[in-house]
Design an enzyme around this catalytic site. Structure first.
Site, PDB file in Angstrom:
ATOM      1  N   ASP A  97       6.477  13.256 -14.990  1.00 18.93           N
ATOM      2  CA  ASP A  97       5.078  13.262 -15.488  1.00 18.93           C
ATOM      3  C   ASP A  97       4.209  12.883 -14.001  1.00 18.93           C
ATOM      4  OD1 ASP A  97       2.719  12.843 -16.783  1.00 18.93           O
ATOM      5  OD2 ASP A  97       2.610  10.787 -16.656  1.00 18.93           O
ATOM      6  N   PHE A  98       4.717  13.870 -13.046  1.00 21.12           N
ATOM      7  CA  PHE A  98       4.539  13.463 -11.736  1.00 21.12           C
ATOM      8  C   PHE A  98       3.095  14.079 -11.377  1.00 21.12           C
ATOM      9  CE2 PHE A  98       4.158  14.626  -6.991  1.00 21.12           C
ATOM     10  CZ  PHE A  98       4.746  13.170  -6.488  1.00 21.12           C
TER      11      PHE A  98
END
Length: 299
Positions: free
Chosen positions: A194-195
């Site tokens: 979930d960068f």
């Protein structure tokens, strides 16, 4: 030790889970037990906090500052987050100090949670984000993590399979892109999952000025991780002139800067934007969902 009446979950978390959620009812007692067992001194709950977790600022028995993260999540997901943080061991990511996955609890080094890369101008934030994420892409070794193949397969069944009829052509394009990407060989590394700019936080630690937090770890190719970063600050992007051309330039720049494949990044950017957009529409957030789908059409 804990002062129970003060351990109130942030309203964002309450709104997401619902005020009658059983985990929220157990939260004060859970926090009190962990503070006692781990010999922590409670300072305050961080607000606005997350939508599926709450973080309290605490101090350990020796006086060092830390952060106690409590997650309303399946034990497996908490264990995966802990395993990823152990694998990185502070390189590019927040350091894990202690974990109890059954309790949904992680004790982390304290970062400046109020200061993320989103506090910087976009160009500078993007450079710092790229520097951070490349450190996270390490060989997973023997690992418990879900693969991108399996993770996205569930999304295709549960989310994209329920897409409204009017977006089905775009959904079919996204599914086809996924199938093509997964059908060709690619490096397999540990991914944040979930960068984005908002999960990279400031730190006083001399090893790095910025560290990533809140992973949802997967194993797959780097382009999948980077695809979420392409649409960072989407509201600003949508309001700017020539937005479609900007998106395509951003894909090229990010891919080239990290020596990744432009077309693979484009494919994962399309897939992830469509999946997120459909999910938002299905959960009632039609405005953001339609914005994500419009973005996907530019890719």
């Amino acid at each position: 030790m804990a002062d129970l009446p003060r351990y109130e979950p942030p309203q964002r978390l309450v709104r997401t889970l619902g005020p009658g959620h059983p985990w929220l009812a157990r939260l004060p007692e859970l926090a009190e037990r962990l503070l006692h067992d781990w010999e922590l001194t409670f300072e305050r709950v961080v607000a606005p906090g997350g939508r599926e977790s709450t973080v309290a600022l605490v101090r350990r028995a020796d006086g060092t500052p830390a952060a106690l993260k409590l997650l309303a999540a399946d034990e497996r997901l908490v264990a995966d987050e802990a395993a990823a943080l152990r694998r990185w061991d502070g390189l590019g990511a927040v350091r894990l100090l202690r974990a109890d996955p059954r309790a949904g609890a992680l004790l982390l080094e304290r970062l400046h949670g109020e200061t993320s890369l989103r506090s910087l101008p976009d160009a500078k934030a993007t450079l710092e984000a790229m520097s951070t994420v490349r450190r996270l892409w390490v060989p997973p070794g023997e690992h418990p993590f879900t693969t991108v193949d399996d993770h996205t397969g569930v999304q295709v069944d549960r989310v994209l399979g329920s897409a409204p009829e009017e977006v089905r052509p775009l959904v079919r394009e996204a599914i086809a892109a996924r199938e093509e990407l997964l059908g060709t060989p690619a490096p397999m590394v540990l991914l944040h999952g979930d960068f984005r700019q908002g999960v990279v936080l400031a730190t006083d630690d001399p090893r790095a000025q910025w560290l990533a937090a809140g992973p949802q770890p997967l194993v797959g190719e780097p382009e999948y991780d980077l695809a979420r970063l392409v649409r960072d600050r989407l509201h600003d992007l949508m309001a700017s002139p020539g937005a479609p051309a900007q998106v395509r330039r951003r894909i090229r720049k990010l891919a080239d800067s990290l020596d990744l494949d432009r077309e693979r990044l484009r494919g994962w950017t399309l897939y992830r934007a469509v999946e997120s957009g459909v999910r938002q529409v299905l959960t009632g957030d039609r405005e953001d969902g339609e914005m994500l789908l419009e973005f996907a059409g530019w890719v």
